[in-house]
Design a protein around this motif. Sequence first.
Motif, PDB file in Angstrom:
ATOM      1  N   MET A   1       0.852  -1.190   0.000  1.00  0.00           N
ATOM      2  CA  MET A   1       0.000   0.000   0.000  1.00  0.00           C
ATOM      3  C   MET A   1       0.892   1.246   0.000  1.00  0.00           C
ATOM      4  N   SER A   2       0.617   2.190  -0.907  1.00  0.00           N
ATOM      5  CA  SER A   2       1.458   3.377  -1.031  1.00  0.00           C
ATOM      6  C   SER A   2       1.230   4.319   0.139  1.00  0.00           C
ATOM      7  N   ASP A   3       2.268   5.158   0.394  1.00  0.00           N
ATOM      8  CA  ASP A   3       2.146   6.157   1.450  1.00  0.00           C
ATOM      9  C   ASP A   3       1.008   7.127   1.163  1.00  0.00           C
ATOM     10  N   LYS A   4       0.815   7.427  -0.140  1.00  0.00           N
ATOM     11  CA  LYS A   4      -0.250   8.358  -0.526  1.00  0.00           C
ATOM     12  C   LYS A   4      -1.611   7.785  -0.163  1.00  0.00           C
ATOM     13  N   HIS A   5      -1.788   6.494  -0.399  1.00  0.00           N
ATOM     14  CA  HIS A   5      -3.069   5.856  -0.098  1.00  0.00           C
ATOM     15  C   HIS A   5      -3.311   5.839   1.410  1.00  0.00           C
ATOM     16  N   ILE A   6      -2.245   5.528   2.160  1.00  0.00           N
ATOM     17  CA  ILE A   6      -2.361   5.530   3.616  1.00  0.00           C
ATOM     18  C   ILE A   6      -2.758   6.913   4.111  1.00  0.00           C
ATOM     19  N   SER A   7      -2.123   7.949   3.539  1.00  0.00           N
ATOM     20  CA  SER A   7      -2.404   9.326   3.935  1.00  0.00           C
ATOM     21  C   SER A   7      -3.837   9.706   3.615  1.00  0.00           C
ATOM     22  N   SER A   8      -4.325   9.319   2.435  1.00  0.00           N
ATOM     23  CA  SER A   8      -5.692   9.675   2.044  1.00  0.00           C
ATOM     24  C   SER A   8      -6.714   8.971   2.935  1.00  0.00           C
ATOM     25  N   LYS A   9      -6.419   7.743   3.334  1.00  0.00           N
ATOM     26  CA  LYS A   9      -7.319   7.030   4.240  1.00  0.00           C
ATOM     27  C   LYS A   9      -7.334   7.692   5.616  1.00  0.00           C
ATOM     28  N   PHE A  10      -6.171   8.134   6.062  1.00  0.00           N
ATOM     29  CA  PHE A  10      -6.074   8.827   7.346  1.00  0.00           C
ATOM     30  C   PHE A  10      -6.873  10.124   7.296  1.00  0.00           C
ATOM     31  N   ASP A  11      -6.738  10.860   6.209  1.00  0.00           N
ATOM     32  CA  ASP A  11      -7.500  12.108   6.050  1.00  0.00           C
ATOM     33  C   ASP A  11      -8.999  11.833   6.078  1.00  0.00           C
ATOM     34  N   ALA A  12      -9.409  10.748   5.425  1.00  0.00           N
ATOM     35  CA  ALA A  12     -10.827  10.385   5.409  1.00  0.00           C
ATOM     36  C   ALA A  12     -11.314  10.047   6.818  1.00  0.00           C
ATOM     37  N   ASP A  13     -10.462   9.354   7.576  1.00  0.00           N
ATOM     38  CA  ASP A  13     -10.815   9.034   8.962  1.00  0.00           C
ATOM     39  C   ASP A  13     -11.012  10.306   9.778  1.00  0.00           C
ATOM     40  N   LEU A  14     -10.131  11.266   9.602  1.00  0.00           N
ATOM     41  CA  LEU A  14     -10.208  12.517  10.360  1.00  0.00           C
ATOM     42  C   LEU A  14     -11.439  13.327   9.970  1.00  0.00           C
ATOM     43  N   ILE A  15     -11.767  13.328   8.699  1.00  0.00           N
ATOM     44  CA  ILE A  15     -12.958  14.055   8.241  1.00  0.00           C
ATOM     45  C   ILE A  15     -14.220  13.431   8.830  1.00  0.00           C
ATOM     46  N   LEU A  16     -14.284  12.104   8.818  1.00  0.00           N
ATOM     47  CA  LEU A  16     -15.435  11.407   9.387  1.00  0.00           C
ATOM     48  C   LEU A  16     -15.543  11.698  10.886  1.00  0.00           C
ATOM     49  N   LEU A  17     -14.409  11.698  11.569  1.00  0.00           N
ATOM     50  CA  LEU A  17     -14.396  11.978  13.003  1.00  0.00           C
ATOM     51  C   LEU A  17     -14.885  13.394  13.277  1.00  0.00           C
ATOM     52  N   SER A  18     -14.421  14.350  12.477  1.00  0.00           N
ATOM     53  CA  SER A  18     -14.848  15.739  12.639  1.00  0.00           C
ATOM     54  C   SER A  18     -16.349  15.878  12.412  1.00  0.00           C
ATOM     55  N   THR A  19     -16.851  15.162  11.422  1.00  0.00           N
ATOM     56  CA  THR A  19     -18.290  15.208  11.126  1.00  0.00           C
ATOM     57  C   THR A  19     -19.099  14.681  12.307  1.00  0.00           C
ATOM     58  N   ARG A  20     -18.651  13.579  12.914  1.00  0.00           N
ATOM     59  CA  ARG A  20     -19.365  13.016  14.059  1.00  0.00           C
ATOM     60  C   ARG A  20     -19.320  13.955  15.257  1.00  0.00           C
ATOM     61  N   LEU A  21     -18.173  14.616  15.445  1.00  0.00           N
ATOM     62  CA  LEU A  21     -18.053  15.566  16.542  1.00  0.00           C
ATOM     63  C   LEU A  21     -19.035  16.720  16.369  1.00  0.00           C
ATOM     64  N   LEU A  22     -19.133  17.247  15.153  1.00  0.00           N
ATOM     65  CA  LEU A  22     -20.033  18.365  14.906  1.00  0.00           C
ATOM     66  C   LEU A  22     -21.497  17.930  15.017  1.00  0.00           C
ATOM     67  N   GLU A  23     -21.793  16.691  14.649  1.00  0.00           N
ATOM     68  CA  GLU A  23     -23.153  16.161  14.831  1.00  0.00           C
ATOM     69  C   GLU A  23     -23.500  16.125  16.320  1.00  0.00           C
ATOM     70  N   MET A  24     -22.550  15.688  17.112  1.00  0.00           N
ATOM     71  CA  MET A  24     -22.772  15.648  18.558  1.00  0.00           C
ATOM     72  C   MET A  24     -22.946  17.060  19.094  1.00  0.00           C
ATOM     73  N   GLY A  25     -22.142  17.988  18.593  1.00  0.00           N
ATOM     74  CA  GLY A  25     -22.283  19.378  19.014  1.00  0.00           C
ATOM     75  C   GLY A  25     -23.648  19.938  18.666  1.00  0.00           C
TER      76      GLY A  25
END
Length: 235
Positions: free
Chosen positions: A1-25
């Motif tokens: 798995m390329s570093d770029k793919h790992i990075s994009s998956k990590f970014d997606a995880d962070l975006i999803l986490l931020s979305t859930r936090l704002l939903e809770m807010g």
Amino acid sequence: MSDKHISSKFDADLILLSTRLLEMGGLVESQIALAMEVVNTFDLPLVERVLEGERRLNAMEIEIDEVVSNIIARRQPAARDLRLLMATSKCVANLERAGDEARKIAKRMRRIAMDGAARSINIAEIKVSGEMASQILRRALDAFARMDTVAAAQIVQDDEAIDNEFRVFVRKLVTHMMQDPRTIAIGLDYLFIAKAIERIGDHATNVAEFVIYVVKGTDVRHVAHVQLERDTMSS
């Protein structure tokens, strides 16, 4: 798995986490609004809606904390990414506590409504501070979403206004209870509500402080002090 793919998956995880936090807010904002509507209207059926929302908040807190733990275990983040994840976990805890204060307000109003003297006490400061607390929470969540340290530092300063309303109300309430001892019990209930609102403001301020921690990696008091100095020099 390329570093770029790992990075994009990590970014997606962070975006999803931020979305859930704002939903809770958003749910916490709704909880506070419902609790304050009970304060304003004595609409007791709304109390059950607040209690139902509290159960949803508790479930969301557990879910988001599990996501944070999984991301840390899988991605082993460092520096700002790690600060962001830790701050998110702490924000979730503060949001849950703010929602808990809304529940306390609603339940206390259910008891107040049974007292015929309830409407004899002027609670203007409670209504004003409740609106302030809602606005500060909304601004804190917006600052967290945008990682806006300037807005966050301003929130830290603005929380003092809620504290001032609380102090004014306490002085007025003490005078009222001294003049009419029959209102002591109901007055203490309203004091409890005023304190709960003050704590909501404190939890919102904590969210703002975490923004500064994530971006600057430093103590919020330093950034707020620098911002205040800039405002003074520019005025």
